[in-house]
Structure formats: C-alpha cells, structure tokens
Design a protein around this motif. Structure first.
Motif, PDB file in Angstrom:
ATOM      1  N   VAL A 264      70.419  10.562  96.329  1.00 40.65           N
ATOM      2  CA  VAL A 264      71.458   9.592  95.975  1.00 40.65           C
ATOM      3  C   VAL A 264      70.915   8.711  94.862  1.00 40.65           C
ATOM      4  CG1 VAL A 264      72.948   7.729  96.759  1.00 40.65           C
ATOM      5  CG2 VAL A 264      72.398   9.610  98.312  1.00 40.65           C
ATOM      6  N   GLU A 265      71.543   8.758  93.698  1.00 40.39           N
ATOM      7  CA  GLU A 265      71.087   7.993  92.548  1.00 40.39           C
ATOM      8  C   GLU A 265      71.664   6.584  92.563  1.00 40.39           C
ATOM      9  OE1 GLU A 265      72.010  10.368  89.131  1.00 40.39           O
ATOM     10  OE2 GLU A 265      70.648  11.984  89.730  1.00 40.39           O
ATOM     11  N   ALA A 266      71.157   5.745  91.672  1.00 40.03           N
ATOM     12  CA  ALA A 266      71.521   4.328  91.684  1.00 40.03           C
ATOM     13  C   ALA A 266      73.013   4.091  91.482  1.00 40.03           C
ATOM     14  CB  ALA A 266      70.728   3.576  90.618  1.00 40.03           C
ATOM     15  N   ASP A 267      73.694   4.986  90.768  1.00 41.94           N
ATOM     16  CA  ASP A 267      75.129   4.826  90.542  1.00 41.94           C
ATOM     17  C   ASP A 267      75.969   5.492  91.618  1.00 41.94           C
ATOM     18  OD1 ASP A 267      74.759   7.490  89.986  1.00 41.94           O
ATOM     19  OD2 ASP A 267      75.664   7.448  87.988  1.00 41.94           O
ATOM     20  N   GLY A 268      75.313   6.019  92.664  1.00 38.70           N
ATOM     21  CA  GLY A 268      76.025   6.665  93.763  1.00 38.70           C
ATOM     22  C   GLY A 268      76.131   8.171  93.651  1.00 38.70           C
ATOM     23  N   THR A 269      75.687   8.737  92.546  1.00 38.05           N
ATOM     24  CA  THR A 269      75.728  10.186  92.374  1.00 38.05           C
ATOM     25  C   THR A 269      74.910  10.878  93.460  1.00 38.05           C
ATOM     26  OG1 THR A 269      76.031  10.046  89.981  1.00 38.05           O
ATOM     27  CG2 THR A 269      75.126  12.099  90.834  1.00 38.05           C
TER      28      THR A 269
ATOM     29  N   ARG B 257      80.113   6.154  95.653  1.00 42.89           N
ATOM     30  CA  ARG B 257      80.950   4.992  95.331  1.00 42.89           C
ATOM     31  C   ARG B 257      82.412   5.379  95.172  1.00 42.89           C
ATOM     32  NH1 ARG B 257      77.269   1.183  94.994  1.00 42.89           N
ATOM     33  NH2 ARG B 257      75.276   1.509  93.915  1.00 42.89           N
ATOM     34  N   GLU B 258      82.654   6.662  95.023  1.00 38.55           N
ATOM     35  CA  GLU B 258      84.034   7.152  94.938  1.00 38.55           C
ATOM     36  C   GLU B 258      84.502   7.742  96.265  1.00 38.55           C
ATOM     37  OE1 GLU B 258      83.802  10.007  91.836  1.00 38.55           O
ATOM     38  OE2 GLU B 258      83.256   8.537  90.289  1.00 38.55           O
ATOM     39  N   ARG B 259      83.564   8.245  97.036  1.00 42.76           N
ATOM     40  CA  ARG B 259      83.869   8.852  98.334  1.00 42.76           C
ATOM     41  C   ARG B 259      82.776   8.411  99.289  1.00 42.76           C
ATOM     42  NH1 ARG B 259      85.336  15.262  99.064  1.00 42.76           N
ATOM     43  NH2 ARG B 259      86.155  15.141 101.202  1.00 42.76           N
ATOM     44  N   GLU B 260      83.055   7.479 100.151  1.00 45.07           N
ATOM     45  CA  GLU B 260      82.014   6.751 100.868  1.00 45.07           C
ATOM     46  C   GLU B 260      81.259   7.579 101.889  1.00 45.07           C
ATOM     47  OE1 GLU B 260      83.575   3.167 102.439  1.00 45.07           O
ATOM     48  OE2 GLU B 260      83.896   2.260 100.486  1.00 45.07           O
TER      49      GLU B 260
ATOM     50  N   GLY C 219      78.529  12.811 104.314  1.00 44.54           N
ATOM     51  CA  GLY C 219      78.853  14.081 104.952  1.00 44.54           C
ATOM     52  C   GLY C 219      80.027  14.776 104.289  1.00 44.54           C
ATOM     53  N   ALA C 220      81.039  13.994 103.883  1.00 50.12           N
ATOM     54  CA  ALA C 220      82.196  14.595 103.227  1.00 50.12           C
ATOM     55  C   ALA C 220      81.809  15.216 101.893  1.00 50.12           C
ATOM     56  CB  ALA C 220      83.280  13.540 103.025  1.00 50.12           C
ATOM     57  N   ILE C 221      80.851  14.613 101.199  1.00 50.65           N
ATOM     58  CA  ILE C 221      80.393  15.169  99.931  1.00 50.65           C
ATOM     59  C   ILE C 221      79.572  16.433 100.162  1.00 50.65           C
ATOM     60  CG2 ILE C 221      78.875  14.769  97.948  1.00 50.65           C
ATOM     61  CD1 ILE C 221      79.698  11.804  98.104  1.00 50.65           C
ATOM     62  N   LEU C 222      78.605  16.349 101.078  1.00 51.99           N
ATOM     63  CA  LEU C 222      77.720  17.485 101.311  1.00 51.99           C
ATOM     64  C   LEU C 222      78.445  18.670 101.933  1.00 51.99           C
ATOM     65  CD1 LEU C 222      74.543  15.665 102.691  1.00 51.99           C
ATOM     66  CD2 LEU C 222      74.969  16.463 100.360  1.00 51.99           C
ATOM     67  N   ASN C 223      79.505  18.398 102.695  1.00 46.13           N
ATOM     68  CA  ASN C 223      80.203  19.472 103.396  1.00 46.13           C
ATOM     69  C   ASN C 223      81.613  19.714 102.862  1.00 46.13           C
ATOM     70  OD1 ASN C 223      78.090  20.145 105.169  1.00 46.13           O
ATOM     71  ND2 ASN C 223      78.599  18.397 106.483  1.00 46.13           N
ATOM     72  N   SER C 224      81.847  19.309 101.625  1.00 47.76           N
ATOM     73  CA  SER C 224      83.112  19.649 100.993  1.00 47.76           C
ATOM     74  C   SER C 224      83.168  21.157 100.770  1.00 47.76           C
ATOM     75  CB  SER C 224      83.241  18.935  99.645  1.00 47.76           C
ATOM     76  OG  SER C 224      82.320  19.470  98.705  1.00 47.76           O
ATOM     77  N   PRO C 225      84.356  21.736 100.692  1.00 46.93           N
ATOM     78  CA  PRO C 225      84.436  23.184 100.430  1.00 46.93           C
ATOM     79  C   PRO C 225      83.665  23.601  99.186  1.00 46.93           C
ATOM     80  CG  PRO C 225      86.577  22.329 101.088  1.00 46.93           C
ATOM     81  CD  PRO C 225      85.682  21.134 100.927  1.00 46.93           C
ATOM     82  N   LYS C 226      83.701  22.747  98.140  1.00 42.75           N
ATOM     83  CA  LYS C 226      82.979  23.057  96.901  1.00 42.75           C
ATOM     84  C   LYS C 226      81.479  23.094  97.147  1.00 42.75           C
ATOM     85  CE  LYS C 226      82.058  21.133  92.310  1.00 42.75           C
ATOM     86  NZ  LYS C 226      82.372  20.008  91.364  1.00 42.75           N
TER      87      LYS C 226
END
Length: 347
Positions: A285-290, A304-307, A310-317
C-alpha cells in the motif's frame, strides 16, 4: 507459525511455502509506504526525487485496521522512502502494536540514534540499508557521515534494549560489487544480526521511476561484461569466508540472485526461475493509497477510492490476474530482484 520476511531463513529449507489461494483469505504481510520522502540521495534509487508530502496517517490506519486483522495480517513492513521521517509515525505504530501486529521498519539508519528509544518500545525488527564499508557506503548514499550515523544509530538501538532484531540489506551494483566481503565485515562491525544481498533493480518502474530508466542510466548501475568474472570471484571467496549463517542467502542463491541476474541483463544466459508467492500472501500500500500485489507489478486499485483492501485484492480483475500469473515466465517476475517465498514452519 509463519516465517516472516524480511526476517527470513534461507529458502532452500524443508518448510512448506504458503499456498497460492484465491480468493485471498489470509494475508500475513502488508507493506506500507507511510510516505515517499527519503533522507538519502542513493545512486541506484529515485525515491528521494519525490517532493510530495502525502502520508498514510494514523487515522487512515485506524479505519483500515479491523479489516487487516480479519485478513490475518501478522506483520506490517514500513518501507518507502524513509519511514522515520513520517510526521506521526509513533501514533501509527501504536495502533499496529495494540492490534498485535509485528512491525518491521526498513530504514537508511540516519535517524536511528534520534529514535532509538521509541523504536525499541514499538518495533521488533529493523532492517538497515548498508552499501559497503564506510567510504563506499557514504559515496553511494550521497550523505556525509552516513556510515558513522548508521553505526551510532545501531549502537543506540542496542543500548535501548527491547530485543529488536537488527539486520542489514545490501543492494549490489557497479559501485560496490567488488566489496561484498568488506560489506560483510562492515555489517559485523556494526553489530548487525544478519546481512542479505540483492541485485539493484534497473529494469522496473519501481522506486519512483515512471517509465523506467533509459539504457544509459541503467548501465550506470548495472554491471558490464568485464565485471562478471570479478563478481564471480568475490562470490567464491565469500562462500569460503562466511560459513556461519550470518548471510541470509546460501552461496548458490547468491550466485542466482547476483551473478546470474546481472549476466542475464547483458543477454548472457537466462534469468533464474522465480518461485514467488508474494501476490497471494502480501500486498503493498503506497502513500497515496495505491495497492499493488508486490513492489514491481501494476496496481490493483486504490484504498482511498475503495476503502476495502479485501475488495481490491479479491476483485474479479485481481483474481483473474493472479490466476493468469506464472512467475517463472512473467517478464516482470523474471527480472525481479527480491522475490518472496513465504513459508510455514513448525513452532
């Protein structure tokens, strides 16, 4: 228990690598860039050129912590830049400590003496950057008295107690590849517990290098053909001189990680196969939330866009990307300088 990087034992052992499971339900390691500033001007890195002031705040961590615990985060590695420049680092560390999460700090060592007492009270693992003996280290860091300040900091941290593990990490490049044995001697003189070597990354966009380095810039850091026999001889001598377990890597692994890597960059042979489970057992996780699956692969999303991490790591993409990832053939993985094979061993 889980063997936690960057406090690894040699990966050639019999411990079983953590499985590559999707969706991710267990994330032992989380790497945070609390901010992106640095207090060195290293020859092989451009992080110091970033003048941004964005930080991951203690309030951010407080909001994310419940999910991190549900994901089974056991260790947070504070990387970046120089973590000790963070404006509210100790508030952030207190939250992690209260949650029972181990803390590793990767540091240049320049501020260790100033912060020794606080580090000893909240952190169990410190990894310092060491580029060689005094003159070499200072030249690569581009900071006056960098080695002496590092030595003073390690001594202060030892004196502060707390049982903090203090190890070193040396990035091998043109400016120091002749000095591997001297670097080991320097690490011992500093009182470090262990030392690890890795090759300088010259081919990715990591470390504040959007678009990557051009060939000329990369050649200033990477080795050339005439350097390879010298490196081989230094590695052979190191294998004879250092047999007490002080080095994190075996002689065979050092030849793969250093000699074979630099040779492959020159088109002489192939890169060593990479057996890495980082995208399944860790995240950055980078300083800007990436959010990235590792230091070098493209982003998966932004906190910062999707809190929800888990939702980021386990998104279909993200799941599709991991399922298609073959670390032995992927062009980014093949050139990776610090792959992770996190393993599980008996208590």
């Amino acid at each position: 228990m889980t063997v936690m990087a960057p406090r690894p034992r040699p990966e050639e052992g019999t411990a079983t690598a953590l499985p590559r499971l999707d969706p991710i339900a267990r994330l032992p390691i989380l790497i945070l860039y609390p901010h992106s500033r640095c207090n060195c001007r290293c020859l092989m890195c451009d992080i110091w050129r970033d003048r941004g002031r964005e930080e991951i705040s203690a309030a951010d961590v407080a909001g994310w912590l419940a999910e991190w615990r549900s994901l089974g985060v056991q260790r947070v590695v504070l990387s970046g830049g120089e973590a000790l420049l963070h404006s509210h680092l100790w508030d952030l560390c207190a939250l992690l400590r209260e949650a029972g999460i181990g803390i590793t700090i990767l540091t240049t060592g320049l501020l260790l003496a100033r912060d020794a007492e606080r580090l000893a009270s909240c952190c169990d693992d410190v990894v310092v950057s060491l580029d060689g003996p005094r003159e070499v280290h200072d030249r690569i860091r581009n900071v006056p008295r960098a080695f002496d300040r590092l030595a003073e900091g390690v001594a202060a941290l030892r004196a502060a107690g707390g049982g903090v593990a203090i190890s070193g990490r040396c990035t091998v490049q043109r400016a120091n590849f002749r000095e591997l044995r001297a670097t080991v001697a320097a690490a011992r003189s500093l009182g470090l517990d262990r030392l690890s070597f890795l090759a300088a990354d010259v081919s990715s966009e990591a470390f504040n290098r959007p678009g990557g380095w051009n060939p000329k810039r990369a050649s200033e850091v990477a080795l050339d053909r005439d350097d390879l026999p010298i490196l081989a001889a230094e590695l052979d001598a190191l294998a004879v001189d250092c047999t007490d377990g002080f080095l994190a890597e075996s002689p065979a692994k050092l030849r793969r990680r250093l000699l074979q890597h630099f040779a492959a960059l020159l088109g002489e042979g192939d890169f060593a196969p990479v057996d890495c489970n980082a995208p399944w057992v860790s995240a950055v996780v980078e300083a800007d939330g990436t959010v990235r699956p590792c230091f070098f692969q493209p982003p998966l999303g932004n906190l910062r866009e999707r809190e929800s991490l888990g939702a980021i790591l386990n998104s279909p993409k993200a799941i599709a990307w991991r399922q298609d990832l073959d670390t032995r053939t992927d062009p980014v993985c093949r050139r990776c300088v610090c792959s992770l094979a996190l393993r599980e061993v008996a208590p």
